[in-house]
Scaffold this motif. Structure first.
Motif, mmCIF file in Angstrom:
data_model
loop_
_atom_site.group_PDB
_atom_site.id
_atom_site.type_symbol
_atom_site.label_atom_id
_atom_site.label_comp_id
_atom_site.label_asym_id
_atom_site.label_seq_id
_atom_site.Cartn_x
_atom_site.Cartn_y
_atom_site.Cartn_z
ATOM 1 N N GLY A 71 0.812 -1.203 0.000
ATOM 2 C CA GLY A 71 0.000 0.000 0.000
ATOM 3 C C GLY A 71 0.844 1.251 0.000
ATOM 4 O O GLY A 71 1.969 1.266 -0.504
ATOM 5 N N VAL A 72 0.288 2.289 0.621
ATOM 6 C CA VAL A 72 0.920 3.599 0.674
ATOM 7 C C VAL A 72 0.933 4.054 2.128
ATOM 8 O O VAL A 72 -0.068 3.911 2.843
ATOM 9 C CB VAL A 72 0.132 4.606 -0.206
ATOM 10 N N ASN A 73 2.074 4.621 2.554
ATOM 11 C CA ASN A 73 2.167 5.102 3.937
ATOM 12 C C ASN A 73 1.670 6.538 4.062
ATOM 13 O O ASN A 73 1.170 7.123 3.097
ATOM 14 C CB ASN A 73 3.589 4.930 4.483
ATOM 15 N N GLN A 74 1.857 7.104 5.227
ATOM 16 C CA GLN A 74 1.384 8.450 5.522
ATOM 17 C C GLN A 74 2.046 9.508 4.644
ATOM 18 O O GLN A 74 1.495 10.574 4.411
ATOM 19 C CB GLN A 74 1.656 8.787 7.007
ATOM 20 N N SER A 75 3.255 9.211 4.148
ATOM 21 C CA SER A 75 4.006 10.142 3.283
ATOM 22 C C SER A 75 3.766 9.871 1.802
ATOM 23 O O SER A 75 4.513 10.369 0.948
ATOM 24 C CB SER A 75 5.503 10.027 3.586
ATOM 25 N N GLN A 76 2.757 9.046 1.502
ATOM 26 C CA GLN A 76 2.384 8.688 0.132
ATOM 27 C C GLN A 76 3.484 7.894 -0.588
ATOM 28 O O GLN A 76 3.572 7.930 -1.819
ATOM 29 C CB GLN A 76 1.997 9.927 -0.676
ATOM 30 N N GLN A 77 4.302 7.159 0.168
ATOM 31 C CA GLN A 77 5.319 6.281 -0.409
ATOM 32 C C GLN A 77 4.762 4.870 -0.478
ATOM 33 O O GLN A 77 4.072 4.426 0.453
ATOM 34 C CB GLN A 77 6.585 6.265 0.459
ATOM 35 N N LYS A 78 5.101 4.150 -1.565
ATOM 36 C CA LYS A 78 4.689 2.753 -1.676
ATOM 37 C C LYS A 78 5.443 1.937 -0.634
ATOM 38 O O LYS A 78 6.646 2.126 -0.436
ATOM 39 C CB LYS A 78 4.973 2.200 -3.065
ATOM 40 N N VAL A 79 4.700 1.027 0.020
ATOM 41 C CA VAL A 79 5.310 0.189 1.051
ATOM 42 C C VAL A 79 4.911 -1.265 0.884
ATOM 43 O O VAL A 79 3.847 -1.583 0.351
ATOM 44 C CB VAL A 79 4.925 0.646 2.481
ATOM 45 N N GLU A 80 5.810 -2.124 1.338
ATOM 46 C CA GLU A 80 5.536 -3.541 1.523
ATOM 47 C C GLU A 80 6.052 -3.831 2.933
ATOM 48 O O GLU A 80 7.239 -3.637 3.206
ATOM 49 C CB GLU A 80 6.268 -4.392 0.497
ATOM 50 N N ILE A 81 5.158 -4.249 3.810
ATOM 51 C CA ILE A 81 5.542 -4.437 5.210
ATOM 52 C C ILE A 81 5.062 -5.793 5.707
ATOM 53 O O ILE A 81 3.912 -6.175 5.471
ATOM 54 C CB ILE A 81 4.957 -3.333 6.123
ATOM 55 N N TYR A 82 5.954 -6.493 6.399
ATOM 56 C CA TYR A 82 5.630 -7.752 7.070
ATOM 57 C C TYR A 82 5.508 -7.464 8.561
ATOM 58 O O TYR A 82 6.427 -6.883 9.154
ATOM 59 C CB TYR A 82 6.738 -8.785 6.867
ATOM 60 N N PHE A 83 4.391 -7.875 9.146
ATOM 61 C CA PHE A 83 4.145 -7.660 10.569
ATOM 62 C C PHE A 83 4.061 -8.995 11.301
ATOM 63 O O PHE A 83 3.530 -9.970 10.762
ATOM 64 C CB PHE A 83 2.805 -6.938 10.787
ATOM 65 N N ASN A 84 4.544 -9.005 12.540
ATOM 66 C CA ASN A 84 4.318 -10.152 13.416
ATOM 67 C C ASN A 84 2.848 -10.106 13.802
ATOM 68 O O ASN A 84 2.395 -9.113 14.381
ATOM 69 C CB ASN A 84 5.216 -10.049 14.648
ATOM 70 N N PRO A 85 2.073 -11.130 13.491
ATOM 71 C CA PRO A 85 0.639 -11.095 13.766
ATOM 72 C C PRO A 85 0.282 -11.270 15.233
ATOM 73 O O PRO A 85 -0.869 -11.091 15.612
ATOM 74 C CB PRO A 85 0.088 -12.257 12.931
ATOM 75 N N VAL A 86 1.258 -11.571 16.071
ATOM 76 C CA VAL A 86 0.993 -11.740 17.505
ATOM 77 C C VAL A 86 1.001 -10.391 18.212
ATOM 78 O O VAL A 86 0.114 -10.092 19.012
ATOM 79 C CB VAL A 86 2.020 -12.699 18.150
ATOM 80 N N ASP A 87 2.003 -9.552 17.879
ATOM 81 C CA ASP A 87 2.121 -8.266 18.583
ATOM 82 C C ASP A 87 2.077 -7.052 17.656
ATOM 83 O O ASP A 87 2.131 -5.915 18.116
ATOM 84 C CB ASP A 87 3.389 -8.238 19.429
ATOM 85 N N GLY A 88 1.999 -7.267 16.340
ATOM 86 C CA GLY A 88 1.900 -6.158 15.394
ATOM 87 C C GLY A 88 3.217 -5.475 15.077
ATOM 88 O O GLY A 88 3.237 -4.476 14.355
ATOM 89 N N SER A 89 4.323 -6.000 15.581
ATOM 90 C CA SER A 89 5.615 -5.364 15.324
ATOM 91 C C SER A 89 6.043 -5.576 13.871
ATOM 92 O O SER A 89 5.693 -6.558 13.242
ATOM 93 C CB SER A 89 6.684 -5.913 16.269
ATOM 94 N N VAL A 90 6.803 -4.626 13.344
ATOM 95 C CA VAL A 90 7.309 -4.708 11.974
ATOM 96 C C VAL A 90 8.496 -5.669 11.956
ATOM 97 O O VAL A 90 9.448 -5.524 12.717
ATOM 98 C CB VAL A 90 7.743 -3.324 11.460
ATOM 99 N N VAL A 91 8.422 -6.664 11.072
ATOM 100 C CA VAL A 91 9.499 -7.633 10.911
ATOM 101 C C VAL A 91 10.391 -7.250 9.739
ATOM 102 O O VAL A 91 11.603 -7.373 9.801
ATOM 103 C CB VAL A 91 8.924 -9.059 10.737
ATOM 104 N N LYS A 92 9.759 -6.765 8.665
ATOM 105 C CA LYS A 92 10.505 -6.368 7.466
ATOM 106 C C LYS A 92 9.707 -5.265 6.786
ATOM 107 O O LYS A 92 8.479 -5.335 6.717
ATOM 108 C CB LYS A 92 10.656 -7.575 6.533
ATOM 109 N N LYS A 93 10.424 -4.268 6.250
ATOM 110 C CA LYS A 93 9.736 -3.131 5.621
ATOM 111 C C LYS A 93 10.527 -2.656 4.414
ATOM 112 O O LYS A 93 11.747 -2.484 4.497
ATOM 113 C CB LYS A 93 9.617 -1.998 6.642
ATOM 114 N N GLU A 94 9.830 -2.474 3.298
ATOM 115 C CA GLU A 94 10.425 -1.915 2.097
ATOM 116 C C GLU A 94 9.607 -0.698 1.688
ATOM 117 O O GLU A 94 8.389 -0.767 1.608
ATOM 118 C CB GLU A 94 10.448 -2.945 0.972
ATOM 119 N N VAL A 95 10.318 0.409 1.454
ATOM 120 C CA VAL A 95 9.667 1.665 1.077
ATOM 121 C C VAL A 95 10.274 2.139 -0.232
ATOM 122 O O VAL A 95 11.488 2.136 -0.401
ATOM 123 C CB VAL A 95 9.873 2.745 2.174
#
Length: 96
Positions: A71-95
């Protein structure tokens, strides 16, 4: 008997080579080993991201047990983000 030993040696050597190279999924981002009943609710998690300003074009659960968004983040940059589904923490992020 000798033939059986040779076969066993070949099998052992093959197993050693495969373990050294890693599994076919070795490139998979792994987020958790927790059972899904311990994961955050998908709908609520997506809503929390939208509340933070993300515009989600795709949401999925990966083979590595991650919540993944495109999707797109708050700064209108394309993102691909992997989240830990247990606590919501970011595991990997590409912007982009």
């Amino acid at each position: 008997m000798k033939r059986q030993l040779l076969k066993l040696s070949a099998v052992a050597a093959s197993a050693l080579v495969l373990s050294a190279c890693g599994s076919p999924e070795s490139g998979t981002t792994q987020c958790t080993m927790e059972p899904q009943e311990n994961w955050l609710d998908q709908g609520q998690f997506q809503q929390s991201l939208k509340d933070q300003g993300y515009k989600i074009s795709e949401f999925k659960v990966t083979e590595g047990n991650c919540y993944e968004i495109y999707g797109v983040n708050q700064s209108q940059q394309k993102v691909e983000i992997y989240f830990n589904p247990v606590d919501g923490s970011v595991v990997k992020k590409e912007v982009e």
